[in-house]
Design an enzyme around this catalytic site. Structure first.
Site, PDB file in Angstrom:
ATOM      1  N   LYS A 159      16.772 -14.406  34.025  1.00  7.50           N
ATOM      2  CA  LYS A 159      17.747 -13.932  35.004  1.00  7.50           C
ATOM      3  C   LYS A 159      17.059 -13.003  35.992  1.00  7.50           C
ATOM      4  O   LYS A 159      16.053 -12.402  35.594  1.00  7.50           O
ATOM      5  CB  LYS A 159      18.935 -13.221  34.352  1.00  7.50           C
ATOM      6  CG  LYS A 159      18.640 -12.193  33.267  1.00  7.50           C
ATOM      7  CD  LYS A 159      17.732 -11.021  33.496  1.00  7.50           C
ATOM      8  CE  LYS A 159      17.980 -10.052  34.602  1.00  7.50           C
ATOM      9  NZ  LYS A 159      16.931  -8.951  34.638  1.00  7.50           N
ATOM     10  N   TYR A 244      23.941  -7.839  34.937  1.00  5.09           N
ATOM     11  CA  TYR A 244      24.582  -7.662  33.620  1.00  5.09           C
ATOM     12  C   TYR A 244      25.990  -7.100  33.795  1.00  5.09           C
ATOM     13  O   TYR A 244      26.904  -7.443  33.036  1.00  5.09           O
ATOM     14  CB  TYR A 244      23.771  -6.705  32.743  1.00  5.09           C
ATOM     15  CG  TYR A 244      22.497  -7.297  32.213  1.00  5.09           C
ATOM     16  CD1 TYR A 244      22.515  -8.223  31.175  1.00  5.09           C
ATOM     17  CD2 TYR A 244      21.271  -6.938  32.752  1.00  5.09           C
ATOM     18  CE1 TYR A 244      21.338  -8.769  30.688  1.00  5.09           C
ATOM     19  CE2 TYR A 244      20.085  -7.480  32.276  1.00  5.09           C
ATOM     20  CZ  TYR A 244      20.130  -8.397  31.244  1.00  5.09           C
ATOM     21  OH  TYR A 244      18.974  -8.948  30.757  1.00  5.09           O
TER      22      TYR A 244
HETATM   23  P1  NDP Z   1       6.369  -8.412  34.833  1.00  9.72           P
HETATM   24  O1  NDP Z   1       6.025  -7.937  36.194  1.00  9.72           O
HETATM   25  O2  NDP Z   1       6.080  -7.525  33.685  1.00  9.72           O
HETATM   26  O3  NDP Z   1       5.648  -9.805  34.549  1.00  9.72           O
HETATM   27  C1  NDP Z   1       5.683 -10.871  35.439  1.00  9.72           C
HETATM   28  C2  NDP Z   1       4.459 -11.754  35.198  1.00  9.72           C
HETATM   29  O4  NDP Z   1       4.515 -12.848  36.117  1.00  9.72           O
HETATM   30  C3  NDP Z   1       3.127 -11.070  35.482  1.00  9.72           C
HETATM   31  O5  NDP Z   1       2.621 -10.325  34.410  1.00  9.72           O
HETATM   32  C4  NDP Z   1       2.241 -12.265  35.793  1.00  9.72           C
HETATM   33  O6  NDP Z   1       1.829 -12.872  34.563  1.00  9.72           O
HETATM   34  C5  NDP Z   1       3.198 -13.259  36.442  1.00  9.72           C
HETATM   35  N1  NDP Z   1       3.043 -13.301  37.908  1.00  9.72           N
HETATM   36  C6  NDP Z   1       2.613 -14.387  38.590  1.00  9.72           C
HETATM   37  N2  NDP Z   1       2.548 -14.130  39.895  1.00  9.72           N
HETATM   38  C7  NDP Z   1       2.920 -12.837  40.061  1.00  9.72           C
HETATM   39  C8  NDP Z   1       3.015 -11.987  41.200  1.00  9.72           C
HETATM   40  N3  NDP Z   1       2.755 -12.419  42.435  1.00  9.72           N
HETATM   41  N4  NDP Z   1       3.413 -10.714  41.006  1.00  9.72           N
HETATM   42  C9  NDP Z   1       3.701 -10.268  39.779  1.00  9.72           C
HETATM   43  N5  NDP Z   1       3.616 -11.034  38.665  1.00  9.72           N
HETATM   44  C10 NDP Z   1       3.218 -12.308  38.798  1.00  9.72           C
HETATM   45  O7  NDP Z   1       7.911  -8.813  34.871  1.00  9.72           O
HETATM   46  P2  NDP Z   1       8.932  -8.916  33.648  1.00  9.72           P
HETATM   47  O8  NDP Z   1       8.297  -9.583  32.503  1.00  9.72           O
HETATM   48  O9  NDP Z   1       9.559  -7.598  33.442  1.00  9.72           O
HETATM   49  O10 NDP Z   1      10.056  -9.860  34.304  1.00  9.72           O
HETATM   50  C11 NDP Z   1       9.857 -11.254  34.470  1.00  9.72           C
HETATM   51  C12 NDP Z   1      11.228 -11.942  34.591  1.00  9.72           C
HETATM   52  O11 NDP Z   1      11.962 -11.728  33.400  1.00  9.72           O
HETATM   53  C13 NDP Z   1      12.102 -11.414  35.723  1.00  9.72           C
HETATM   54  O12 NDP Z   1      12.828 -12.478  36.290  1.00  9.72           O
HETATM   55  C14 NDP Z   1      13.047 -10.448  35.032  1.00  9.72           C
HETATM   56  O13 NDP Z   1      14.281 -10.297  35.696  1.00  9.72           O
HETATM   57  C15 NDP Z   1      13.211 -11.101  33.679  1.00  9.72           C
HETATM   58  N6  NDP Z   1      13.512 -10.152  32.615  1.00  9.72           N
HETATM   59  C16 NDP Z   1      14.568 -10.405  31.788  1.00  9.72           C
HETATM   60  C17 NDP Z   1      14.891  -9.549  30.775  1.00  9.72           C
HETATM   61  C18 NDP Z   1      16.035  -9.853  29.856  1.00  9.72           C
HETATM   62  O14 NDP Z   1      16.418  -8.978  29.089  1.00  9.72           O
HETATM   63  N7  NDP Z   1      16.578 -11.052  29.870  1.00  9.72           N
HETATM   64  C19 NDP Z   1      14.146  -8.300  30.568  1.00  9.72           C
HETATM   65  C20 NDP Z   1      12.994  -8.149  31.449  1.00  9.72           C
HETATM   66  C21 NDP Z   1      12.722  -9.048  32.439  1.00  9.72           C
HETATM   67  P3  NDP Z   1       0.372 -13.498  34.373  1.00  9.72           P
HETATM   68  O15 NDP Z   1      -0.583 -12.343  34.539  1.00  9.72           O
HETATM   69  O16 NDP Z   1       0.432 -14.045  33.010  1.00  9.72           O
HETATM   70  O17 NDP Z   1       0.192 -14.545  35.432  1.00  9.72           O
END
Ligand code: NDP
Length: 392
Positions: A159, A244
């Site tokens: 989401k 949420y």
């Molecule tokens: P993060 O920023 O921690 O992680 C995102 C990951 O995406 C990065 O670590 C990277 O992984 C990859 N990525 C690829 N391209 C990019 C870019 N240009 N900039 C940044 N990251 C990039 O985000 P979250 O894990 O917190 O959130 C990811 C998704 O999950 C969002 O949509 C968020 O809303 C959702 N979410 C949902 C939750 C829930 O409770 N349902 C809780 C937290 C988040 P890599 O290095 O492996 O390529």
């Protein structure tokens, strides 16, 4: 086995210090033998769904590939996938080679199940991977869900589903075309406290709902992260956690709002919030006459879902985080098992996929699109200062 589970259930009740009166509210119809306790985490998970249908299919676990190994994948999804009964961590897709090495070692993932964003489409040939879980920044969901569907895999997407309703529709269409299912990361729809307030509201246990307060916010850290960039996040706290609060108002009333008004707060840290809102408020009106008021914020914390009904009230606080959630009603506490949200969500989705069943509408792309459409309407209402009609 049955005795063990009954003992676990008794321990759960004892741990909660539950009294007879506290238990007067039904536990969603779950029976004693439907729970099992994880010995390490102490959390409970379900062996069957509320209708008594098995969650686990002996001998078959779907392989999930996580796309984007950031905070949520690393800290919540990968650990949960060590507990799940219907699915397992089979592959990873990452743009960071160091993470690939670390995850391969930690989770025993074979090299042929590791992809980057360029090689991703080759996942089509990988029989180990049944489901692709997109956990990327919001603006990237559309591209990777469409590519996952084109690779012939079922998809779970975090989401908010996307940053525009049009992107959501493209994702829905791509999955339909590939004859694959699309679930959104709505973990709370499988969470017992949340399911209980859905029941209390939708079955009008305390009479018709008159008003709802539904708010979610927190103080954000690093101002350089993608969540603060409009192009990647689609907006600020509304897109991230306000969703949420939108969901909460919708699932306790069981209704779709007919109009919305909204307001931005003045920015107290304008240097930090150059591209996205800092705090905002909105009000929905529902067909029954119920109204809701919500706040979302990146500058201060709030996490509450409260429903005032004709004959009483109920609330969850905290209501939307990873738990334990806590609930009360005008008749006493809400008692439910404390579960691992991510494991319940992935097991629930994969249970239906394994059984070849259609996912329930309220966890699919259609639901994700409804929310994104509402988020856009909330922004429009705040920008124009006008009441936005949501009918039709
Ligand atoms: P993060 O920023 O921690 O992680 C995102 C990951 O995406 C990065 O670590 C990277 O992984 C990859 N990525 C690829 N391209 C990019 C870019 N240009 N900039 C940044 N990251 C990039 O985000 P979250 O894990 O917190 O959130 C990811 C998704 O999950 C969002 O949509 C968020 O809303 C959702 N979410 C949902 C939750 C829930 O409770 N349902 C809780 C937290 C988040 P890599 O290095 O492996 O390529």
């Amino acid at each position: 086995m049955k005795n063990q589970q009954s003992n676990s259930r008794r321990t759960f009740l004892r741990n909660l210090g539950a009294s007879a009166s506290a238990l007067s509210l039904p536990l969603l119809g779950y029976a004693d033998n439907q729970f099992v306790q994880n010995e390490t985490s102490g959390l409970y998970s379900l062996l069957t769904d509320p209708n008594g249908e098995p969650l686990g299919q002996p001998g078959r676990k779907l392989g999930i590939a996580l796309v984007g190994l950031g905070y949520y994948s690393k800290n919540l999804l990968a650990p949960a996938l060590q507990e799940t009964k219907n699915c397992r961590l089979a592959g990873i897709v990452t743009g960071t080679p160091a993470k690939a090495d670390e995850w391969m070692k930690k989770y025993n993932i074979p090299k042929e199940n590791v992809y980057d964003y360029k090689t991703f489409d080759r996942i089509a040939d990988n029989k180990d991977v049944d489901v692709i879980y997109v956990v990327l920044p919001n603006s990237m969901h559309e591209e990777f869900v469409v590519r996952a569907a084109q690779a012939g895999k079922h998809v779970i997407c975090e989401k908010p589903m996307a940053i525009t309703p049009k992107a959501c529709q493209n994702m829905i269409d791509a999955c339909k075309k590939a004859n694959k299912q699309l679930a959104i990361g709505y973990r709370l729809h499988y969470e017992p406290f949340t399911k209980e307030v859905m029941r209390l509201g939708q079955e009008k246990v305390f009479g018709p709902i008159k008003f709802v307060e539904s708010s979610d916010g927190f103080r954000i850290g690093d101002p350089t992260q993608w969540r603060m960039k409009k192009a990647m996040a689609g907006g600020g706290p509304l897109m991230d956690v306000g969703i949420y609060a939108v969901q909460g108002a919708r699932y306790v009333t069981g209704e779709e709002p007919v109009s919305v008004t909204a307001q931005f707060s003045p920015k107290t840290e304008p240097e930090k919030f150059k591209e996205v809102e800092e705090t905002m408020f909105w009000q929905f009106q529902f067909p029954s006459g119920a109204v809701s008021n919500s706040t979302t914020s990146y500058t201060a914390g709030v996490e509450r879902l409260y429903a005032s009904c004709e004959k009483g009230w109920f609330e969850l606080s905290p209501a939307f985080g990873y738990g334990p959630l806590k609930g009360r009603t005008s008749k006493g506490p809400i008692e439910q098992p404390v579960v691992n949200h991510q494991a319940m969500h992935m097991d629930g989705v994969c249970s239906d996929l394994l059984a070849g069943k259609q996912l329930p509408d309220h966890v699919t792309g259609e639901e994700g699109k409804r929310d994104v459409t509402l988020l856009q309407a909330i922004y429009r209402a705040a920008e124009t200062g006008k009441k936005i009609n949501l009918r039709g």
